[in-house]
Scaffold this active site. Structure first.
Site, short mmCIF file in Angstrom:
data_model
loop_
_atom_site.label_atom_id
_atom_site.label_comp_id
_atom_site.label_asym_id
_atom_site.label_seq_id
_atom_site.Cartn_x
_atom_site.Cartn_y
_atom_site.Cartn_z
N GLU A 177 0.86 -1.19 0.00
CA GLU A 177 0.00 0.00 0.00
C GLU A 177 0.89 1.23 0.00
OE1 GLU A 177 -2.50 0.12 3.50
OE2 GLU A 177 -2.92 -2.00 3.19
N LYS B 178 2.21 4.68 1.59
CA LYS B 178 2.28 5.21 2.95
C LYS B 178 1.90 6.70 2.85
CE LYS B 178 5.03 5.17 7.14
NZ LYS B 178 4.82 6.54 7.57
N ASP C 236 1.07 10.48 3.74
CA ASP C 236 1.70 11.40 4.69
C ASP C 236 0.65 12.32 5.29
OD1 ASP C 236 3.74 12.36 6.12
OD2 ASP C 236 4.73 13.44 4.49
N TYR D 206 -7.26 2.21 5.89
CA TYR D 206 -6.29 1.15 5.59
C TYR D 206 -6.32 -0.03 6.56
CZ TYR D 206 -3.42 4.15 8.67
OH TYR D 206 -2.95 4.93 9.68
N LYS E 248 10.69 3.42 3.37
CA LYS E 248 10.70 4.87 3.21
C LYS E 248 11.32 5.23 1.86
CE LYS E 248 9.20 7.23 6.28
NZ LYS E 248 9.40 7.83 7.44
N CYS F 200 34.24 39.29 7.82
CA CYS F 200 32.94 38.95 8.43
C CYS F 200 31.86 39.87 7.86
CB CYS F 200 33.03 39.11 9.95
SG CYS F 200 31.42 38.97 10.76
N CYS G 285 30.62 42.12 11.24
CA CYS G 285 31.45 43.11 11.94
C CYS G 285 32.71 43.48 11.16
CB CYS G 285 31.83 42.59 13.32
SG CYS G 285 33.03 41.24 13.24
N CYS H 116 34.83 33.96 12.41
CA CYS H 116 34.99 35.39 12.71
C CYS H 116 35.63 35.42 14.10
CB CYS H 116 33.63 36.08 12.74
SG CYS H 116 33.71 37.69 13.55
N CYS I 2 31.46 40.33 18.10
CA CYS I 2 30.69 40.46 16.85
C CYS I 2 29.20 40.31 17.19
CB CYS I 2 31.13 39.39 15.87
SG CYS I 2 30.06 39.23 14.43
#
Ligand code: IVH
Length: 684
Positions: free
Chosen positions: A121, A123, A125, A232, A321, A415, A418, A433, A438
């Site tokens: 069957e 599955k 969701d 089901y 799955k 960065c 800063c 950084c 900062c």
């Protein structure tokens, strides 16, 4: 005393004000169909009222909006204890695992004269529900909940058009139908279109939207959500007998007028099962609903009985799955974010694309080596993958579509926040950084400190952290405990109640056990488990500060690297200053939460309890913390010395290992019982 009654008076006044406001907006929304404020604002009022009522339960009245819906008095949904538990499914992630399961099934059926037949069957969701029909009439619908007890959602399920309220004459006297409520892709797209056109928030994916829709307190809202249902299984039947076949059971349900998916098929040999899976994998996008796998079931109900079930899932069924989904989209740009520890992480800004049911507009690129190895460039068409709740990822560029002028992306030298020069320590994949001050790092450290796994200070969301940091109110985590509330009261959005709530949350956090504080401080290599171990071994902060590297290394589970890291961190000048500020805030510095009693701290002594899968009532770290607080251990893997395995949703390999070692497996309910009493009932 005066203070208490003062705060009670203030709370009572605000509660009254909130109730009037909510009642006014209820009327605009439900009766006049003309809401004045967005849902989010309404939700905020409701949440505030709820929180205040939780803090002052003596002020709750039966007519409060938190206790009523459309005139009927309901606070939460009624509980429904399932006649037989609603189990989960075990998962296979490869054909080999699936075949190994088929072998186990055949072995378990050695006494039988014939080989099993298999039903495949889809599955779906969505979310599992149980429908009870008595004398053909739908009398109750319940969610799965924790498997033993679910919530009564009858009124909401009655709004699902494809679920019959009455079955034909030939229906049995009693029938429990089990199946999945879901939202079709068409319904999901329609809903988001209408949300968008009315300027409301759009929903992320059909599954969560279906779940949210089914749990609406007002079934009028559920009715607008266009939910669907696939039956089901039969959970129970009286007055008639089922054929000895699962596929025939599905046909029986279909004849009674229940929606049964037409893809279900029976196969004699297992190679056909694999062909079925391959075919579904190729055609899953042709469906108007989402699936996350294929369920393979033993067809004969008598064989299902012989095989039985573990504490969590039947042995006669297995979910295969499907691999994560992929999509292509345009990579608009590559940017770099700065984490709490200064890590500079590149990430892709994408043209928004729906992958695995949710819209993805950013995806991590991990580090500069990964960008180089994948050679993804701004402007590229890229393949994006998302597996379940996992962070979306850019898999690779589609080279045939690359623009001829494109050039490789270069990691920035400075960065982005800063502007300090970024550094990449030798031998490390990450770039940093180096500026401890900062703003991005400060924000990150504070957000981590207040997060649920650490000090768990509610109402301290990212926006609040941003605001307080940018306004210079906090520059380190200790500043949280000396926040200038008078200044905060001048900021927009900080009314008396939110300030009171914030104060309460901060005060409560002071009771957290030392492990939470240590984790919150982001000492390198110290996760929740190590933090708890260390806290419990040295009992309090003084003990820990006096510990030598050798003392630390003696703690079971701590290696020399972690021991040195903790030792050095505690001796660093800035950290010592931070700790002395924390001491001044008079917060709990002992391994035990100041709100847990001393008898409780011994409850699980000598037990080793492994937690796996997703629990519905608490996060995995919280479950582990609860075990540690009660004197137990909670290692990451199952071994012969494990006392119990607590298995939430999707706890695959650990569950198999526990079964093979005969370790008792607990569901959530038994686990909660264990936490409360130190024991589980005999049925486990
Ligand atoms: S049978 C005792 N069949 O998957 C076994 N479940 O991961 C009961 N699900 O809670 C489940 N499609 O919500 C079964 N065709 C299907 C299914 C299915 C989706 C869901 C169900 C269950 C979950 C377990």
């Amino acid at each position: 005393m005066t203070n208490n009654s003062n705060s009670e008076d203030i709370a009572a006044a605000r509660i009254q004000e909130l109730r009037e406001l909510i009642q006014y907006h209820n009327e605009r929304y439900y009766s006049l169909d003309s809401p004045e404020i967005p849902d989010a604002d309404y939700d905020a009022l409701f949440r505030e009222l709820n929180q205040l009522e939780q803090l002052h339960p003596n002020l709750i009245t039966a007519d409060s909006p938190t206790q009523t819906v459309g005139g009927t008095t309901i606070n939460t949904f009624e509980e429904v204890v399932h006649r037989t538990p609603m189990m989960s499914l075990d998962n296979s992630f490869s054909i080999e695992q699936l075949e190994a399961w088929a072998d186990r099934v055949r072995k378990g059926l050695q006494e039988e004269k014939t080989d099993p037949q298999w039903v495949c069957e889809l599955k779906f969701d969505g979310l599992a529900v149980s429908l009870i029909y008595e004398e053909g009439k739908l009398v109750q619908a319940a969610t799965r909940g924790d498997g033993t007890t679910g919530e009564d959602v009858t009124a909401n399920v009655q709004t699902i058009k494809s679920i019959p309220h009455r079955l034909p004459e030939k229906a049995p006297a009693f029938l429990e139908v089990r199946g999945e409520v879901y939202m079709s892709l068409t319904a999901f797209v329609e809903l988001n279109k209408s949300q968008q056109s009315s300027g409301e928030k759009t929903y992320a994916n059909p599954r969560n939207t279906a779940a949210g829709s089914l749990r609406q307190k007002d079934s009028k809202i559920t009715a607008t959500r266009n939910l669907s249902f696939w039956a089901y299984a039969v959970g129970g039947i009286e007055g008639q007998e089922l054929q000895d076949s699962h596929l025939d059971t599905l046909h029986f349900l279909k004849e009674l007028g229940l929606p049964v998916n037409e893809k279900a098929k029976k196969f004699e040999d297992f190679s056909s099962v694999i062909d079925f899976i391959n075919q579904i994998e190729k055609t899953r996008h042709d469906l108007d609903y989402e699936i996350d796998g294929v369920v393979v079931k033993v067809d004969a109900l008598s064989m299902q009985d012989t095989l039985g079930a573990t504490a969590r899932a039947p042995r006669w069924a297995m979910a295969y799955k499907l691999p994560p989904e992929e999509q292509t989209t345009t990579l608009l740009d590559i940017e770099v974010s700065i984490g709490a520890g200064g890590q500079a992480t590149p990430f892709a800004r994408l043209n928004p694309v729906v992958v695995g049911g949710s819209t993805v507009s950013t995806a991590t690129l991990h580090n500069s080596d990964q960008v180089e190895a994948k050679d993804v460039r701004p402007g590229d068409t890229v393949i994006v993958r998302k597996a379940g709740d996992v962070i979306p990822e850019v898999v690779r560029p589609v080279l045939s579509e690359r623009h001829p002028d494109s050039t490789p992306w270069k990691f920035p030298t400075h960065c982005p926040v800063c502007e300090s020069l970024l550094v990449r320590p030798q031998g490390e994949a990450a770039t940093f950084c180096p500026n401890h001050a900062c703003p991005a790092q400060v924000r990150g450290r504070i957000s981590h400190f207040v997060s649920r796994g650490a000090m768990d200070i509610e109402g301290f969301g990212e926006q609040t952290v941003d605001l307080f940091v940018s306004q210079g109110l906090i520059s380190d985590v200790a500043d949280i405990f000396t926040l200038d509330m008078e200044r905060i009261a001048k900021f927009e959005g900080f009314g008396e109640t939110s300030i009171n709530n914030l104060k309460t949350a901060i005060e409560e956090s002071k009771n957290q056990p030392l492990g939470r504080l240590l984790f919150g401080l982001r000492i390198p290599h110290v996760g929740t488990t190590v933090a708890d171990l260390v806290a419990r071994s040295f009992k309090n902060l003084d003990g820990l500060e006096q510990a030598t590297i050798e003392d630390l290394e003696e703690v079971e589970g701590l290696g020399p690297v972690i021991a040195a890291s903790i030792h050095d961190w505690l001796r660093e000048k800035h950290n010592q200053q931070l700790l002395s500020k924390i001491r001044e805030a008079e917060i709990n510095l002992t391994a035990v939460s100041s709100s847990i009693s001393s008898t409780e701290t011994q409850l699980l002594e000598g037990m080793s309890i492994v937690v796996t899968g997703t629990l519905s009532v608490m996060k995995r770290e919280e479950a582990k913390a609860a075990i540690l607080e009660r004197g137990g251990k909670s290692p990451g893997s199952v071994s012969s010395s494990t006392t119990f395995l607590v298995a939430g949703e999707g706890g695959g390999s650990k569950l198999l290992k526990a079964e093979s070692l005969n370790i008792p497996v607990l569901d959530e309910e038994s686990f909660i019982q264990l936490l409360k009493t130190g024991k589980v009932s005999d049925s486990n």
